[in-house]
Write a protein that holds these residues in place. Structure first.
Motif, mmCIF file in Angstrom:
data_model
loop_
_atom_site.group_PDB
_atom_site.id
_atom_site.type_symbol
_atom_site.label_atom_id
_atom_site.label_comp_id
_atom_site.label_asym_id
_atom_site.label_seq_id
_atom_site.Cartn_x
_atom_site.Cartn_y
_atom_site.Cartn_z
ATOM 1 N N HIS A 81 -2.049 70.247 34.455
ATOM 2 C CA HIS A 81 -3.222 70.981 33.984
ATOM 3 C C HIS A 81 -3.335 70.844 32.470
ATOM 4 C CE1 HIS A 81 -6.338 74.004 33.954
ATOM 5 N NE2 HIS A 81 -5.647 74.740 33.108
ATOM 6 N N VAL A 135 -2.083 71.536 40.955
ATOM 7 C CA VAL A 135 -1.781 71.065 39.607
ATOM 8 C C VAL A 135 -0.398 71.570 39.194
ATOM 9 C CG1 VAL A 135 -4.203 70.965 38.842
ATOM 10 C CG2 VAL A 135 -2.887 73.062 38.473
ATOM 11 N N GLN A 147 -5.924 74.619 40.884
ATOM 12 C CA GLN A 147 -7.104 74.694 40.043
ATOM 13 C C GLN A 147 -8.305 74.760 40.974
ATOM 14 O OE1 GLN A 147 -7.530 72.044 36.669
ATOM 15 N NE2 GLN A 147 -9.737 71.872 37.059
ATOM 16 N N VAL A 156 -7.267 79.018 37.533
ATOM 17 C CA VAL A 156 -5.966 78.468 37.894
ATOM 18 C C VAL A 156 -5.184 79.607 38.526
ATOM 19 C CG1 VAL A 156 -3.846 77.393 37.076
ATOM 20 C CG2 VAL A 156 -6.032 76.766 36.037
#
Length: 178
Positions: A81, A135, A147, A156
Motif C-alpha cells: 500500500h 495489500v 484496500q 484500508v
C-alpha cells in the motif's frame, strides 16, 4: 561509490531505509524505462527491496527530456500500500534523485484470514465498491490488509480484525459561488 558527486540521503522514519537520495549515477539503455531498470538492477537492495519486487507503473518524460519512472512494490502478487520508488533522470539518463517508500526486508506476502466479502461488508460506507483487494500495509509494522475503492471513500481495513486503518473521501470538497 558510482555517484559523480556527493550523495545526500534522508532516511525513512518508518523503516530507517533511504527515502530520498540525491546523486549522479549513469545508466545504460535506450529508454527511460530501460535506464531505470538498469539502475535498480544494480542498486535496488540499497533501498531495502530486491529489484524483482519493483514493477514499473508509470513513465513521465518532460519536453526537455527529464524523466521520472515509477515502480510499485509487489510481493508475491500482493501490492504494498503506497509502496514504491520514483527514479528521476536527466536527459542523458543520469539518475539524479530517488524517492522510495518500501517494505524493507519483506520476502513473502502475508497470509490473509478474512475474505474479500468481509472487507466489502466492513467498508459499507465507501459507497459503490469498484474494487477490493489484498495489500501489505504499514512499512513500520507490515501486515495484511484490504484496500477497498468505493465511489465515496477509499478505505484500508486490517485483515484479521477488520478494523478500518485508513479512510478518506474520494471527493475534493470545494466552495462554489454562483
Amino acid at each position: 561509490a558510482e555517484s559523480a558527486h556527493e550523495v545526500a540521503i534522508t532516511e525513512s522514519d518508518e523503516t530507517g531505509a533511504p527515502a530520498n537520495v540525491t546523486l549522479r549515477v549513469g545508466t545504460t539503455g535506450d529508454t527511460p524505462s530501460a535506464r531505470a531498470a538498469d539502475f535498480l538492477a544494480r542498486h535496488a537492495l540499497a533501498f531495502g527491496a530486491p529489484a524483482d519486487q519493483l514493477v514499473e507503473s508509470a513513465v513521465e518524460v518532460a519536453p526537455d527530456g527529464w524523466a521520472t519512472v515509477r515502480f510499485d512494490q509487489v510481493i508475491d502478487g500482493v501490492p504494498g500500500h503506497r509502496a514504491g520508488i520514483d527514479i528521476e533522470m536527466d536527459p542523458e539518463g543520469v539518475v539524479v534523485s530517488v524517492h522510495a517508500r518500501l517494505f524493507v526486508g519483506v520476502d513473502a506476502a502475508p497470509s490473509f484470514t478474512s475474505t474479500e466479502a468481509e472487507a466489502r461488508e466492513t467498508a459499507a460506507e465507501a459507497g459503490d465498491i469498484a474494487a477490493a483487494f489484498g495489500v501489505l500495509f504499514d512499512p513500520a509494522r507490515p501486515r495484511a490488509a484490504w484496500q477497498v475503492d468505493g465511489s465515496l471513500r477509499q478505505m484500508v481495513i486490517e485483515d484479521g480484525s477488520l478494523e478500518v486503518l485508513e479512510s478518506f473521501s474520494t471527493f475534493d470538497e470545494a466552495t462554489v459561488e454562483i
